[in-house]
Design a protein around this motif. Structure first.
Motif, mmCIF file in Angstrom:
data_model
loop_
_atom_site.group_PDB
_atom_site.id
_atom_site.type_symbol
_atom_site.label_atom_id
_atom_site.label_comp_id
_atom_site.label_asym_id
_atom_site.label_seq_id
_atom_site.Cartn_x
_atom_site.Cartn_y
_atom_site.Cartn_z
ATOM 1 N N PRO A 12 0.823 -1.222 0.000
ATOM 2 C CA PRO A 12 0.000 0.000 0.000
ATOM 3 C C PRO A 12 0.851 1.264 0.000
ATOM 4 N N GLY A 16 -2.150 5.173 2.271
ATOM 5 C CA GLY A 16 -3.258 4.269 1.993
ATOM 6 C C GLY A 16 -3.751 4.401 0.564
ATOM 7 N N TYR A 17 -4.618 3.474 0.207
ATOM 8 C CA TYR A 17 -5.197 3.468 -1.132
ATOM 9 C C TYR A 17 -6.324 4.497 -1.235
ATOM 10 N N THR A 32 -13.407 -6.732 -4.134
ATOM 11 C CA THR A 32 -12.489 -6.020 -3.258
ATOM 12 C C THR A 32 -13.139 -4.699 -2.855
ATOM 13 N N LEU A 34 -12.770 -0.933 -0.420
ATOM 14 C CA LEU A 34 -11.833 0.024 0.160
ATOM 15 C C LEU A 34 -12.459 0.577 1.428
ATOM 16 N N ASP A 36 -11.357 2.830 4.763
ATOM 17 C CA ASP A 36 -10.351 3.669 5.418
ATOM 18 C C ASP A 36 -8.980 3.572 4.754
ATOM 19 N N GLY A 37 -8.967 3.540 3.429
ATOM 20 C CA GLY A 37 -7.713 3.524 2.690
ATOM 21 C C GLY A 37 -7.057 2.159 2.589
ATOM 22 N N SER A 38 -7.704 1.127 3.113
ATOM 23 C CA SER A 38 -7.160 -0.234 3.036
ATOM 24 C C SER A 38 -8.011 -1.083 2.101
ATOM 25 N N LEU A 39 -7.348 -1.867 1.278
ATOM 26 C CA LEU A 39 -8.067 -2.799 0.424
ATOM 27 C C LEU A 39 -8.489 -3.993 1.270
ATOM 28 N N VAL A 40 -9.745 -4.403 1.123
ATOM 29 C CA VAL A 40 -10.275 -5.540 1.858
ATOM 30 C C VAL A 40 -10.646 -6.599 0.831
ATOM 31 N N ARG A 81 -11.341 7.688 0.350
ATOM 32 C CA ARG A 81 -10.707 6.558 1.037
ATOM 33 C C ARG A 81 -11.674 5.423 1.376
ATOM 34 N N ASN A 82 -12.925 5.530 0.911
ATOM 35 C CA ASN A 82 -13.924 4.517 1.228
ATOM 36 C C ASN A 82 -14.802 4.194 0.021
#
Length: 194
Positions: A12, A16-17, A32, A34, A36-40, A81-82
């Protein structure tokens, strides 16, 4: 002896993303999100999850007025970010611009539905509803499997606009009959036919 597979996990960015990354990074796994800036990355679905999504989407489509559309598993852009992906959503028809479209803006979503899975329980029960409420989505449904008969139990919430939080409006087990966001009548026992 065989060699272990080599995984090339994305690294990342420092901050963040972003939604742009979510929508343009090549080879991301399906569904996939997003947060809070994290890929899930989503775990494989259970059969219950899949058939409940089908049941609700088809039930909503039976009565949805022409100015609204029902979509399943599409990214909803909340902010940079979301970009979560509700299992089902109802949105303004004008938001549908193309069959190649990969996301919708949160301002166009009237209802977000999450079917709780063991691997995403915290996100489906806490994180995503809080983000949907803060972003102003007027209606939210959380669906879980009843422990007794493995049928869906739908918890219906409406947005308290001042508090930017959801207020419980009812729990439905066999029939989901509502007047908002439009007239809805879904026989939840139809899951037995899937």
């Amino acid at each position: 002896m065989t060699a272990e597979p080599v995984h090339h996990w994305p690294v990342p960015p420092q901050d963040g993303y972003t939604v742009d990354d979510l929508l343009t990074l090549p080879d991301l796994p399906p569904h996939t999100e997003l947060i809070d800036g994290s890929l899930v990355f989503v775990s494989p679905q259970r059969d219950f999850h899949s058939i409940v999504i089908d049941l609700l989407a088809s039930g909503l489509r039976r009565t949805v007025p022409p100015e609204l559309k029902v979509r399943r598993e599409m990214v909803v852009v909340i902010d940079n970010r979301n970009g979560p992906e509700p299992d089902v959503c109802v949105l303004r028809a004008g938001a549908v611009r193309s069959t190649k479209q990969t996301y919708y803006q949160v301002r166009d979503v009237l209802l977000a539905v999450e079917v709780v899975s063991p691997s995403s329980e915290s996100r489906d029960r806490d994180t995503k509803p809080h983000k949907y409420a803060a972003a102003g989505i007027p209606h939210f449904w959380r669906v879980e499997m009843a422990s007794t008969d493995e049928r869906p139990v739908v918890e219906v919430f409406e947005l308290d606009k001042e508090a930017r939080a959801y207020v419980p409006m009812g729990t439905y087990r066999d029939t989901l009959k509502l007047a908002v966001p439009f007239d809805i009548d879904i026989d939840l026992t139809e899951i037995d036919q899937f």
